[in-house]
Design a protein around this motif. Structure first.
Motif, PDB file in Angstrom:
ATOM      1  N   SER A   1      -7.903  -5.878  11.245  1.00 31.40           N
ATOM      2  CA  SER A   1      -8.495  -7.151  10.848  1.00 31.40           C
ATOM      3  C   SER A   1      -7.401  -8.033  10.252  1.00 31.40           C
ATOM      4  O   SER A   1      -6.331  -7.539   9.882  1.00 31.40           O
ATOM      5  CB  SER A   1      -9.619  -6.926   9.828  1.00 31.40           C
ATOM      6  N   PRO A   2      -7.641  -9.354  10.142  1.00 32.80           N
ATOM      7  CA  PRO A   2      -6.584 -10.261   9.659  1.00 32.80           C
ATOM      8  C   PRO A   2      -6.033  -9.914   8.288  1.00 32.80           C
ATOM      9  O   PRO A   2      -4.876 -10.202   7.988  1.00 32.80           O
ATOM     10  CB  PRO A   2      -7.288 -11.623   9.649  1.00 32.80           C
ATOM     11  N   ASN A   3      -6.844  -9.302   7.416  1.00 37.55           N
ATOM     12  CA  ASN A   3      -6.393  -9.026   6.053  1.00 37.55           C
ATOM     13  C   ASN A   3      -6.121  -7.549   5.793  1.00 37.55           C
ATOM     14  O   ASN A   3      -6.042  -7.125   4.638  1.00 37.55           O
ATOM     15  CB  ASN A   3      -7.443  -9.534   5.057  1.00 37.55           C
ATOM     16  N   GLU A   4      -5.967  -6.775   6.853  1.00 41.57           N
ATOM     17  CA  GLU A   4      -5.759  -5.341   6.688  1.00 41.57           C
ATOM     18  C   GLU A   4      -4.764  -4.841   7.717  1.00 41.57           C
ATOM     19  O   GLU A   4      -4.797  -5.253   8.876  1.00 41.57           O
ATOM     20  CB  GLU A   4      -7.086  -4.595   6.851  1.00 41.57           C
ATOM     21  N   TYR A   5      -3.882  -3.951   7.300  1.00 41.89           N
ATOM     22  CA  TYR A   5      -2.963  -3.360   8.263  1.00 41.89           C
ATOM     23  C   TYR A   5      -2.484  -1.994   7.784  1.00 41.89           C
ATOM     24  O   TYR A   5      -2.540  -1.650   6.608  1.00 41.89           O
ATOM     25  CB  TYR A   5      -1.768  -4.276   8.551  1.00 41.89           C
ATOM     26  N   TYR A   6      -2.027  -1.205   8.760  1.00 39.39           N
ATOM     27  CA  TYR A   6      -1.429   0.099   8.517  1.00 39.39           C
ATOM     28  C   TYR A   6      -0.003   0.058   9.044  1.00 39.39           C
ATOM     29  O   TYR A   6       0.268  -0.526  10.100  1.00 39.39           O
ATOM     30  CB  TYR A   6      -2.198   1.200   9.243  1.00 39.39           C
ATOM     31  N   ALA A   7       0.906   0.705   8.341  1.00 37.62           N
ATOM     32  CA  ALA A   7       2.307   0.763   8.770  1.00 37.62           C
ATOM     33  C   ALA A   7       2.810   2.193   8.672  1.00 37.62           C
ATOM     34  O   ALA A   7       2.636   2.852   7.646  1.00 37.62           O
ATOM     35  CB  ALA A   7       3.168  -0.157   7.903  1.00 37.62           C
ATOM     36  N   GLY A   8       3.416   2.682   9.749  1.00 35.07           N
ATOM     37  CA  GLY A   8       4.040   4.000   9.740  1.00 35.07           C
ATOM     38  C   GLY A   8       5.465   3.897   9.255  1.00 35.07           C
ATOM     39  O   GLY A   8       6.265   3.133   9.801  1.00 35.07           O
TER      40      GLY A   8
ATOM     41  N   THR B   1       5.112   8.880   6.177  1.00 39.83           N
ATOM     42  CA  THR B   1       3.973   8.410   5.402  1.00 39.83           C
ATOM     43  C   THR B   1       3.362   7.193   6.087  1.00 39.83           C
ATOM     44  O   THR B   1       3.997   6.544   6.933  1.00 39.83           O
ATOM     45  CB  THR B   1       4.374   8.024   3.964  1.00 39.83           C
ATOM     46  N   ILE B   2       2.119   6.877   5.716  1.00 33.65           N
ATOM     47  CA  ILE B   2       1.414   5.717   6.261  1.00 33.65           C
ATOM     48  C   ILE B   2       1.025   4.793   5.112  1.00 33.65           C
ATOM     49  O   ILE B   2       0.409   5.228   4.134  1.00 33.65           O
ATOM     50  CB  ILE B   2       0.158   6.143   7.037  1.00 33.65           C
ATOM     51  N   LEU B   3       1.398   3.535   5.234  1.00 27.97           N
ATOM     52  CA  LEU B   3       1.024   2.531   4.249  1.00 27.97           C
ATOM     53  C   LEU B   3      -0.238   1.817   4.722  1.00 27.97           C
ATOM     54  O   LEU B   3      -0.333   1.393   5.884  1.00 27.97           O
ATOM     55  CB  LEU B   3       2.153   1.531   4.050  1.00 27.97           C
ATOM     56  N   HIS B   4      -1.221   1.685   3.825  1.00 30.58           N
ATOM     57  CA  HIS B   4      -2.439   0.938   4.114  1.00 30.58           C
ATOM     58  C   HIS B   4      -2.539  -0.219   3.129  1.00 30.58           C
ATOM     59  O   HIS B   4      -2.522  -0.024   1.912  1.00 30.58           O
ATOM     60  CB  HIS B   4      -3.672   1.841   3.982  1.00 30.58           C
TER      61      HIS B   4
ATOM     62  N   THR C   1      -1.824   1.327  -0.584  1.00 30.23           N
ATOM     63  CA  THR C   1      -1.646   2.754  -0.840  1.00 30.23           C
ATOM     64  C   THR C   1      -0.717   3.350   0.219  1.00 30.23           C
ATOM     65  O   THR C   1      -0.625   2.839   1.335  1.00 30.23           O
ATOM     66  CB  THR C   1      -2.994   3.505  -0.784  1.00 30.23           C
ATOM     67  N   ILE C   2      -0.024   4.418  -0.144  1.00 31.86           N
ATOM     68  CA  ILE C   2       0.829   5.150   0.779  1.00 31.86           C
ATOM     69  C   ILE C   2       0.417   6.625   0.735  1.00 31.86           C
ATOM     70  O   ILE C   2       0.373   7.224  -0.336  1.00 31.86           O
ATOM     71  CB  ILE C   2       2.315   5.009   0.420  1.00 31.86           C
ATOM     72  N   LYS C   3       0.125   7.168   1.895  1.00 36.63           N
ATOM     73  CA  LYS C   3      -0.287   8.562   1.967  1.00 36.63           C
ATOM     74  C   LYS C   3       0.570   9.310   2.981  1.00 36.63           C
ATOM     75  O   LYS C   3       1.020   8.728   3.969  1.00 36.63           O
ATOM     76  CB  LYS C   3      -1.762   8.659   2.379  1.00 36.63           C
ATOM     77  N   PRO C   4       0.811  10.604   2.766  1.00 32.71           N
ATOM     78  CA  PRO C   4       1.603  11.388   3.734  1.00 32.71           C
ATOM     79  C   PRO C   4       0.868  11.532   5.048  1.00 32.71           C
ATOM     80  O   PRO C   4      -0.373  11.577   5.098  1.00 32.71           O
ATOM     81  CB  PRO C   4       1.776  12.738   3.039  1.00 32.71           C
ATOM     82  N   LEU C   5       1.630  11.570   6.124  1.00 33.40           N
ATOM     83  CA  LEU C   5       1.058  11.763   7.449  1.00 33.40           C
ATOM     84  C   LEU C   5       0.670  13.221   7.616  1.00 33.40           C
ATOM     85  O   LEU C   5       1.471  14.120   7.466  1.00 33.40           O
ATOM     86  CB  LEU C   5       2.079  11.381   8.515  1.00 33.40           C
TER      87      LEU C   5
END
Length: 202
Positions: free
Chosen positions: A175-182, A187-190, A197-201
């Motif tokens: 969505s326009p105001n949400e993204y995930y980055a590897g 780890t994955i940033l949300h 938040t950043i969580k381990p993959l």
């Protein structure tokens, strides 16, 4: 809708020009119960992508991208070639654009349908990947400067403390105001309107 996939067979045999990575490319319609495969071509290509009934291939030696238009029945209707710089390493095809990545960290942007050169994205960063969202914005993930958003009117680096001097390898925006980055440390940033938040993959 027809579910069409691309099958690639072959392997690296030696370091000679004729056999280093010679592969066969087949078109397969998964809805076809007869299991008929149609061979599209064979050759030595270091990067391939199948998008919107078009097969894009980066020639390993001759510095060009080959585009093959394929019908729903697996018939080849047209072949086009795009000459590229001799320092191009790979490419990515989105809905509207063809991004050609160069060794110097820049990326040349072409129209996906006409193959016409449009412009080059470059700066004091090294590009890992570029993604196009629904609004035709470019999200540029870099090796040393986090995420950079290119809109039609401005360039907006995302100054999140969690991304400073981090390598971003993949990106998804539901969505326009949400993204995930590897990120480079598995780890994955949300990021959303509620925070980051950043969580381990896993």
């Amino acid at each position: 809708d027809n579910k069409v996939i691309l099958k690639v067979t072959g392997s690296s045999l030696s370091k000679s020009r004729d056999s280093i990575c010679k592969k066969n490319y087949y078109w397969i319609n998964q809805n076809n119960k007869s299991g008929i495969e149609k061979k599209i071509l064979e050759g030595c290509f270091s990067n391939t992508q199948f998008e919107n009934n078009q097969l894009f291939l980066l020639d390993y030696y001759s510095n060009f991208i080959l585009r093959i238009r394929i019908t729903a029945d697996g018939d080849v209707t047209k072949k086009d070639t795009l000459a590229i710089k001799n320092n191009a390493t790979r490419f990515f095809v989105s809905r509207n654009y063809l991004f050609v990545y160069n060794k110097n960290g820049s990326a040349d942007v072409h129209d996906c349908n006409t193959l016409r050169y449009l412009f080059t994205i470059q700066g004091n960063y090294t590009i890992n990947a570029i993604y196009e969202d629904r609004l035709c914005n470019f999200w540029v993930s870099t090796r040393n400067h986090g995420l950079i958003l290119f809109t039609k009117t401005a360039i907006e680096p995302l100054h999140l403390p969690e991304l400073q001097e981090r390598a971003v390898y993949s990106f998804l925006s539901p969505s326009p105001n949400e993204y995930y980055a590897g990120l480079n440390d598995n780890t994955i940033l949300h990021h959303s309107s509620t925070g980051t938040t950043i969580k381990p993959l896993i």
